[in-house]
Design a protein around this motif. Structure first.
Motif, PDB file in Angstrom:
ATOM      1  N   ALA A 204       0.537-103.902  13.092  1.00  0.00           N
ATOM      2  CA  ALA A 204       1.222-102.853  12.323  1.00  0.00           C
ATOM      3  C   ALA A 204       1.557-101.637  13.179  1.00  0.00           C
ATOM      4  CB  ALA A 204       0.361-102.425  11.140  1.00  0.00           C
ATOM      5  N   GLU A 205       0.890-101.464  14.332  1.00  0.00           N
ATOM      6  CA  GLU A 205       1.124-100.300  15.190  1.00  0.00           C
ATOM      7  C   GLU A 205       2.230-100.626  16.193  1.00  0.00           C
ATOM      8  OE1 GLU A 205      -2.215 -98.203  16.764  1.00  0.00           O
ATOM      9  OE2 GLU A 205      -3.598 -99.062  15.302  1.00  0.00           O
ATOM     10  N   THR A 206       3.338 -99.916  16.072  1.00  0.00           N
ATOM     11  CA  THR A 206       4.478-100.134  16.956  1.00  0.00           C
ATOM     12  C   THR A 206       5.033 -98.782  17.395  1.00  0.00           C
ATOM     13  OG1 THR A 206       6.004-100.211  15.091  1.00  0.00           O
ATOM     14  CG2 THR A 206       5.105-102.313  15.841  1.00  0.00           C
ATOM     15  N   GLY A 207       5.869 -98.810  18.416  1.00  0.00           N
ATOM     16  CA  GLY A 207       6.525 -97.601  18.872  1.00  0.00           C
ATOM     17  C   GLY A 207       5.726 -96.850  19.917  1.00  0.00           C
ATOM     18  N   ARG A 208       6.386 -95.859  20.515  1.00  0.00           N
ATOM     19  CA  ARG A 208       5.778 -95.124  21.623  1.00  0.00           C
ATOM     20  C   ARG A 208       4.567 -94.319  21.176  1.00  0.00           C
ATOM     21  NH1 ARG A 208       6.289 -90.289  24.883  1.00  0.00           N
ATOM     22  NH2 ARG A 208       6.153 -90.857  27.094  1.00  0.00           N
ATOM     23  N   SER A 209       4.618 -93.747  19.983  1.00  0.00           N
ATOM     24  CA  SER A 209       3.494 -92.944  19.511  1.00  0.00           C
ATOM     25  C   SER A 209       2.225 -93.776  19.424  1.00  0.00           C
ATOM     26  CB  SER A 209       3.820 -92.330  18.155  1.00  0.00           C
ATOM     27  OG  SER A 209       2.729 -91.571  17.677  1.00  0.00           O
ATOM     28  N   ALA A 210       2.346 -94.985  18.866  1.00  0.00           N
ATOM     29  CA  ALA A 210       1.186 -95.872  18.770  1.00  0.00           C
ATOM     30  C   ALA A 210       0.732 -96.323  20.151  1.00  0.00           C
ATOM     31  CB  ALA A 210       1.516 -97.072  17.896  1.00  0.00           C
ATOM     32  N   ALA A 211       1.695 -96.600  21.029  1.00  0.00           N
ATOM     33  CA  ALA A 211       1.346 -97.046  22.383  1.00  0.00           C
ATOM     34  C   ALA A 211       0.572 -95.971  23.125  1.00  0.00           C
ATOM     35  CB  ALA A 211       2.609 -97.431  23.142  1.00  0.00           C
ATOM     36  N   LEU A 212       1.005 -94.714  22.991  1.00  0.00           N
ATOM     37  CA  LEU A 212       0.325 -93.627  23.694  1.00  0.00           C
ATOM     38  C   LEU A 212      -1.093 -93.423  23.179  1.00  0.00           C
ATOM     39  CD1 LEU A 212       3.200 -91.021  24.017  1.00  0.00           C
ATOM     40  CD2 LEU A 212       2.059 -92.247  25.876  1.00  0.00           C
ATOM     41  N   ALA A 213      -1.322 -93.671  21.890  1.00  0.00           N
ATOM     42  CA  ALA A 213      -2.661 -93.493  21.338  1.00  0.00           C
ATOM     43  C   ALA A 213      -3.673 -94.403  22.021  1.00  0.00           C
ATOM     44  CB  ALA A 213      -2.650 -93.756  19.835  1.00  0.00           C
ATOM     45  N   HIS A 214      -3.226 -95.561  22.503  1.00  0.00           N
ATOM     46  CA  HIS A 214      -4.115 -96.532  23.161  1.00  0.00           C
ATOM     47  C   HIS A 214      -3.875 -96.594  24.673  1.00  0.00           C
ATOM     48  CE1 HIS A 214      -5.402 -98.201  19.262  1.00  0.00           C
ATOM     49  NE2 HIS A 214      -4.143 -98.093  18.887  1.00  0.00           N
TER      50      HIS A 214
ATOM     51  N   LEU B 168      -0.535 -96.295  31.605  1.00  0.00           N
ATOM     52  CA  LEU B 168      -0.780 -97.727  31.430  1.00  0.00           C
ATOM     53  C   LEU B 168      -0.878 -97.996  29.932  1.00  0.00           C
ATOM     54  CD1 LEU B 168      -3.423 -98.526  34.215  1.00  0.00           C
ATOM     55  CD2 LEU B 168      -0.921 -98.499  34.361  1.00  0.00           C
ATOM     56  N   TYR B 169       0.095 -98.747  29.396  1.00  0.00           N
ATOM     57  CA  TYR B 169       0.174 -99.007  27.969  1.00  0.00           C
ATOM     58  C   TYR B 169      -0.599-100.271  27.596  1.00  0.00           C
ATOM     59  CZ  TYR B 169       3.994 -95.600  27.815  1.00  0.00           C
ATOM     60  OH  TYR B 169       4.746 -94.457  27.896  1.00  0.00           O
ATOM     61  N   PRO B 170      -0.939-100.450  26.313  1.00  0.00           N
ATOM     62  CA  PRO B 170      -1.486-101.742  25.873  1.00  0.00           C
ATOM     63  C   PRO B 170      -0.474-102.842  26.152  1.00  0.00           C
ATOM     64  CG  PRO B 170      -1.741-100.067  24.168  1.00  0.00           C
ATOM     65  CD  PRO B 170      -0.859 -99.474  25.226  1.00  0.00           C
ATOM     66  N   PRO B 171      -0.919-104.023  26.553  1.00  0.00           N
ATOM     67  CA  PRO B 171       0.029-105.087  26.929  1.00  0.00           C
ATOM     68  C   PRO B 171       1.058-105.397  25.851  1.00  0.00           C
ATOM     69  CG  PRO B 171      -2.209-105.692  27.552  1.00  0.00           C
ATOM     70  CD  PRO B 171      -2.321-104.437  26.759  1.00  0.00           C
ATOM     71  N   ALA B 172       0.653-105.380  24.580  1.00  0.00           N
ATOM     72  CA  ALA B 172       1.573-105.764  23.507  1.00  0.00           C
ATOM     73  C   ALA B 172       2.637-104.708  23.246  1.00  0.00           C
ATOM     74  CB  ALA B 172       0.789-106.030  22.221  1.00  0.00           C
TER      75      ALA B 172
END
Length: 467
Positions: A204-214, A47-51
């Protein structure tokens, strides 16, 4: 055994299966961070962050199932998932400062950067009563704050040679439960649980790596109702089939957990399971490698070089456990992985009438025409103006409708029609064997044919070249 004690035993059984779901694909063979397939991880229940969702991804799951409350005063809900804990490696320089490095080599392991999984559990207790209109809001919000920790790395002599820095990003979410009493002869409640990742991510946080962190990873639910009775979603009683069919599940599937007679615990997982799933008794321990084949993974892991094993041990504690497990596995345990017989039946008994293999007398058991009251079997079909039946030579021409990769190898091959059959939907198929297959006689004897629709073959006219 009391109802509460029975439920605890069932939950323990369900958690063992849930752990396998939670760590499905967590670290893949060869269990090293440098392996290409370990650089694209976290495939199930994310489940990713909505944005930061993209097409095919989601920030929300929904579970719906039916409960006969009987004497159950409440439903215990346990939300479980992994949160990414990003680990970097630092080496201590001669002046005592810490410098980030790509690896830290020690005699027993090679420590490298890695995304660890930190297990999270959110529990709520839902009273078994239908709230009146305008009643209290039952939604529960949770907030897991960002955190940073440091762990010293020591060598065999006990000297500190570096440190691990672990950073966990903030994750927020909600669990929205709802109960609805359904009309009918029995008191049945529809239980709905919607889990949503609500994390607000900086632009500023974009991409799959940033999405997985949250993200919330391997997300699943354990539901228990001591004294209650959940209905199976795959094999409900006849009176509840319509209500079960009306349940709506997104990105998860609820099944009865525990032993075969248990119905007070449900596991709702992001992969499809049957009711009462269980771990194989032969498996010596978790190997984390998706749909595991214990024997092959164990043998291949044992064949890793010493350096590869050192890197695996430095990748993740769970990978280190796999290496240790394989290295300490007794031969008797390894032999047990070769195969297991789940069911025995008498192979000497005479065949049941109507269940003969194709090529024998009668029709295959799956052919509707095996029914003596069925219409006369189709003996042949017309393809490109030519009558095609048993014994006809054809050229295989599977079309775009099929998705089997094997079709690339079959297209253009010559084959012989062994049977013309009709499936349960009334569709006609040609059962064929390849003309140049050295195992043709064996396939005929066993009834192991390839099946094609009439528009996926061409009559062999004699002008085609051999493949």
């Amino acid at each position: 055994m009391t109802g509460a004690r029975h439920t605890e035993d069932t939950l323990a059984h369900a958690r063992a299966v849930a752990d396998a779901v939670l760590y499905e694909g967590y670290v893949l063979y060869p269990y090293r961070a440098s392996a290409a397939k370990n650089r694209l991880r976290w495939q199930f229940g994310v489940l990713y962050p909505p944005a930061l969702t993209t097409p095919g991804e989601t920030c929300e799951l929904r579970t719906e199932c039916l409960l006969e409350p009987r004497g159950a005063p409440k439903v215990d809900v346990e939300l479980r998932f992994l949160r990414v804990r990003r680990r970097t490696v630092e080496r201590l320089a001669a002046d005592g400062t810490a410098v980030e490095v790509s690896e830290l080599e020690l005699p027993d392991r090679i420590v490298v950067p890695w995304d660890e999984g930190e297990e999270e559990r959110i529990r709520i207790h839902l009273p078994v009563r239908v709230p009146p209109p305008g009643g209290a809001d039952l939604d529960v919000a949770f907030d897991l704050p960002a955190a940073t920790s440091r762990e010293p790395v020591t060598d065999a002599a006990g000297r500190t040679v570096g440190r691990l820095v672990r950073r966990t990003a903030r994750v927020t979410g909600t669990i929205a439960p709802a109960l609805e009493e359904l009309p009918g002869p029995y008191r049945v409640l529809r239980l709905t649980l919607t889990v949503r990742n609500t994390t607000a991510v900086p632009p500023a946080e974009t991409g799959r790596s940033a999405a997985l962190a949250h993200a919330m990873i391997g997300t699943h639910l354990l539901l228990s109702a001591p004294g209650g009775h959940f209905l199976s979603m795959t094999d409900p009683p006849e009176w509840a089939r319509a209500d079960v069919a009306a349940c709506h599940n997104d990105h998860t599937w609820p099944v009865l957990a525990g032993a075969d007679d248990a119905d007070d615990v449900v596991l709702s997982a992001p992969i499809i399971l049957a009711d009462h799933p269980a771990l194989a008794a032969e498996s010596p321990g978790p190997l984390y490698d998706g749909t595991e084949i214990d024997e092959i993974l164990s043998l291949r892991t044992a064949a890793l070089t010493d350096r590869e094993k050192r890197e695996a041990r430095g990748t993740d504690p769970r990978a280190a456990e796999v290496i240790d497990l394989v290295e300490s596995m007794p031969p008797a345990v390894r032999d047990r992985l070769h195969g297991a017989i789940r069911e025995l039946r008498d192979g000497t008994a005479p065949p049941t009438p109507g269940l003969e293999l194709p090529g024998g007398t009668g029709h295959p058991w799956w052919d509707p025409q095996a029914d003596p009251e069925a219409a006369e079997a189709v003996a042949a079909v017309v393809v490109d103006g030519v009558l095609v039946g048993v014994g006809s030579a054809v050229v295989l021409a599977p079309g775009a409708r099929r998705t089997d990769a094997q079709d690339a190898f079959l297209r253009g091959r010559h084959a012989t029609v062994e049977a013309v059959v009709t499936d349960l939907d009334g569709e006609t198929h040609l059962a064929v064997v390849l003309a140049d297959d050295p195992g043709t006689d064996l396939r005929r004897a066993q009834g192991r044919f390839l099946y094609f629709r009439p528009d996926e073959v061409r009559p062999l006219t004699g002008t085609e070249e051999e493949p």
